[in-house]
Every structure is written in structure tokens, then in C-alpha cells.
Design a protein around this motif. Sequence first.
Motif, short mmCIF file in Angstrom:
data_model
loop_
_atom_site.label_atom_id
_atom_site.label_comp_id
_atom_site.label_asym_id
_atom_site.label_seq_id
_atom_site.Cartn_x
_atom_site.Cartn_y
_atom_site.Cartn_z
N THR A 49 0.72 -1.23 0.09
CA THR A 49 -0.06 -0.21 0.08
C THR A 49 0.56 2.02 -0.35
OG1 THR A 49 -0.05 -0.40 2.92
CG2 THR A 49 -2.05 -1.19 0.84
N GLY A 50 2.25 0.88 0.65
CA GLY A 50 2.72 2.23 0.48
C GLY A 50 3.27 3.38 2.04
N LEU A 51 2.16 2.54 2.25
CA LEU A 51 2.33 3.10 3.62
C LEU A 51 3.26 3.27 4.64
CD1 LEU A 51 -1.12 1.71 5.07
CD2 LEU A 51 -0.84 4.52 3.98
N ALA A 52 3.63 3.87 5.73
CA ALA A 52 3.70 3.52 6.67
C ALA A 52 4.06 1.90 7.16
CB ALA A 52 4.85 4.55 7.77
N ARG A 53 5.78 0.97 7.92
CA ARG A 53 4.83 -0.22 9.05
C ARG A 53 3.72 0.07 10.30
NH1 ARG A 53 6.07 -3.25 12.18
NH2 ARG A 53 6.07 -5.72 11.83
N GLY A 54 4.68 1.39 11.03
CA GLY A 54 3.52 1.77 12.00
C GLY A 54 1.66 2.09 11.89
N THR A 55 1.99 3.07 10.60
CA THR A 55 0.52 3.49 10.43
C THR A 55 -0.10 2.12 10.01
OG1 THR A 55 1.32 5.84 9.12
CG2 THR A 55 -1.02 4.33 8.83
N ALA A 56 0.72 1.06 9.24
CA ALA A 56 -0.24 -0.54 8.41
C ALA A 56 -0.92 -0.70 10.00
CB ALA A 56 0.33 -1.10 7.10
N HIS A 57 0.48 -0.60 10.84
CA HIS A 57 0.14 -1.94 11.81
C HIS A 57 -0.54 -0.86 12.53
CE1 HIS A 57 1.06 -2.84 16.01
NE2 HIS A 57 1.45 -4.37 15.66
N ARG A 58 -0.95 0.71 12.93
CA ARG A 58 -2.01 0.38 13.99
C ARG A 58 -3.64 -0.06 13.07
NH1 ARG A 58 1.86 5.04 14.16
NH2 ARG A 58 0.78 5.87 12.81
N LEU A 59 -3.51 0.92 11.92
CA LEU A 59 -4.38 0.30 10.87
C LEU A 59 -5.05 -1.25 11.17
CD1 LEU A 59 -3.86 2.31 7.87
CD2 LEU A 59 -5.81 3.04 9.69
N VAL A 60 -4.35 -2.27 11.12
CA VAL A 60 -4.17 -3.21 10.96
C VAL A 60 -5.13 -3.98 12.96
CG1 VAL A 60 -3.29 -5.59 11.32
CG2 VAL A 60 -2.75 -4.15 9.05
N ALA A 61 -4.59 -2.72 13.68
CA ALA A 61 -4.84 -3.21 15.21
C ALA A 61 -6.28 -3.18 14.98
CB ALA A 61 -4.67 -2.49 15.94
N ALA A 62 -6.19 -1.53 14.04
CA ALA A 62 -7.74 -0.62 13.96
C ALA A 62 -9.10 -1.96 13.46
CB ALA A 62 -7.91 0.52 14.30
N LEU A 63 -8.50 -2.01 12.62
CA LEU A 63 -9.18 -3.35 11.96
C LEU A 63 -9.56 -4.66 12.41
CD1 LEU A 63 -8.26 -3.03 8.03
CD2 LEU A 63 -9.80 -2.16 8.62
N VAL A 64 -8.37 -5.19 13.13
CA VAL A 64 -8.46 -6.46 14.53
C VAL A 64 -9.90 -6.39 14.98
CG1 VAL A 64 -7.74 -8.08 15.62
CG2 VAL A 64 -6.66 -7.51 13.34
N SER A 65 -9.95 -5.35 16.16
CA SER A 65 -10.63 -4.67 16.77
C SER A 65 -12.08 -5.01 16.24
CB SER A 65 -10.42 -3.65 17.71
OG SER A 65 -10.68 -2.48 17.05
N HIS A 66 -11.94 -4.29 15.17
CA HIS A 66 -13.68 -4.52 14.59
C HIS A 66 -13.64 -5.01 13.83
CE1 HIS A 66 -14.66 -0.14 15.13
NE2 HIS A 66 -13.42 0.58 14.85
N GLY A 67 -13.78 -6.88 13.19
CA GLY A 67 -13.52 -8.19 12.95
C GLY A 67 -13.17 -7.41 11.82
N LEU A 68 -13.31 -6.77 11.12
CA LEU A 68 -12.54 -6.84 10.03
C LEU A 68 -11.44 -7.38 9.60
CD1 LEU A 68 -13.87 -3.52 9.33
CD2 LEU A 68 -14.96 -5.14 8.79
N LEU A 69 -10.46 -7.52 10.12
CA LEU A 69 -9.34 -8.71 10.36
C LEU A 69 -9.15 -9.32 11.19
CD1 LEU A 69 -6.46 -6.03 8.68
CD2 LEU A 69 -7.77 -7.85 7.39
N THR A 70 -8.62 -10.54 11.02
CA THR A 70 -8.16 -11.37 12.73
C THR A 70 -6.90 -12.16 11.54
OG1 THR A 70 -8.65 -13.30 13.66
CG2 THR A 70 -9.06 -13.81 11.57
N GLN A 71 -6.05 -12.30 12.98
CA GLN A 71 -4.66 -12.78 13.73
C GLN A 71 -4.96 -14.02 12.97
OE1 GLN A 71 -2.01 -11.67 16.70
NE2 GLN A 71 0.04 -12.54 15.76
#
Length: 280
Positions: A49-71
Amino acid sequence: MGDTKGAGGKVSGQHGVPGVQSIDRAMSLLSVFSTARPVVGVSELARATGLARGTAHRLVAALVSHGLLTQVPDTTSYCLGPRLLGLAEVARQQISLEAQAGPVMAWLRDRSTETVGLHILDDLPSRRTIAQAESPHALRRTYTDLGAPRPPYQGAPGKLLLAHAGEELRRRVLEGAIPTADGESELDAADLTSELTAILRDGFALSLQERVPGVVALAVPVRDHRGVVAAALSISIPSVRAGRDELLALVPLAEEAAEQLSERLGYTGANPAPTGPAQP
């Protein structure tokens, strides 16, 4: 403006409406997942996506909290989350073929001034007409057999659907009896195979009084979100008003309507499902 996608599908940060940038970035992350790449790590998401890794990590955590992604258990990678299943089911119910076809069929009917039909292929295999938008002409084609099974090798819609069907289904048709519509003779399997191959090449099918005397027709494919040909859209005309040349002139209009309906069904034009010539 919010984020926009640049070359390669990567997001480019632009300022604008509060919150839109985060939504755009989250969508860019979700769009990385596919059937070919169902499990992805944060570093790969950042690169894609061209995002910074820290930005991507924060967004992934938010998506996980909403059930849109899962580890994925015992890994540092992620896959699409369970909440998407419920959302997809709601979307599927609203993006049904018949619900989405009505406005498009009316659009095509109004511009062609001829009867428009919507057809599907079942596993029998049979071609079934499931909807129509009737021509305003006093002399017009009217489907009086909505939902009734018809041989798929008779008429433009059936032949188009058969051309795009799976090899096993085509083989069942070609190896069985293939009588003409009047029942007085049988079609030659080799000739039908050649015609199906030509339909795949040309992208449309024609019928000149082949199934119904006094009626000519053309048909074009409609694809769903997977790129699979899910239906055929047809224009049927009394033969006193049209022949082969008139049908060919209407093909671009029919294809435009089919593209509209395919988009309504979620088809993006990318990676269509493979089709091939029928085998005898």
C-alpha cells in the motif's frame, strides 16, 4: 480530498475531510487480500500500500478490533475477519441478479425499443428465462414461458450460456441428443461445437428464427463478482423488423447494458473466469 490510489494501487496521502484518509487507507489494506493472497503480514501490507509500517500496524489493529481482520493463530500474519461474512451476506441479498437487472433491462429496452430477456443456465442443463422487459411495439416478442426449462443449444441465450459453461456440462449436451426446435432433425455436434467456439471468440450469440419461428435474437454475457458468466442478456425482435445486420448493429448497445449489469453484480473487469472452446 482524502487519500487516492496512485500507481500500483498504493495510497498517496492527501489532506481533506477528517477521517476520510483513514478510511481510504483501511480500504487499501483490505484490498491487498485476495484468493491468491489470503494471508498477509504487516510488513507486506505496508509495502503493498505504500504506507509506513507503523501506520499499517495501527490500522491493522483497528480493523482487528472491528472484526474486519483477524490474526492467524501462532503467526504474525492476518486474514480477513468474520464480520465481513455477515456484511457480505447482506450485500449478496441486495445484489441479486434479478434485483439488479430490472433497471438495466429497462434501459436496454428503451434504447433498442425491442424486448429484452434475462436468462440463466441450470445443471439439467436447461436455459431458463427469468425476466423480461417487453417492447412497446404492438408486434413484439413476449416470453410466455418464464422459468420453464428449454434446451440450451436452441436460441442465442442458451448457446451463449452453453459456450461459457464448464467443460463437463458442455460435454453432457454435446454427447446427448440435440434435436432442433421443431423436432424434425438433430443438430450436428461438430457444427454446434464450432458455433460455441465462435461465440467465445466474438463475445455474443445470434439466432435467426432458430427456436421460435418469426423471431431473431442476440445475446451477450453478464458476469458476476467472480468474473463467471452468470446470465445472458438478450434482445429479441420479430423477423419482419430485423435480420442479421440489424442484430449486429445492436451488439454494442447490448454489450454496454451487460457491462452495466456486471458492474452492479460486483464485476470489476479484472481476471475474468477462464472459458474455453467446447469439446465434443
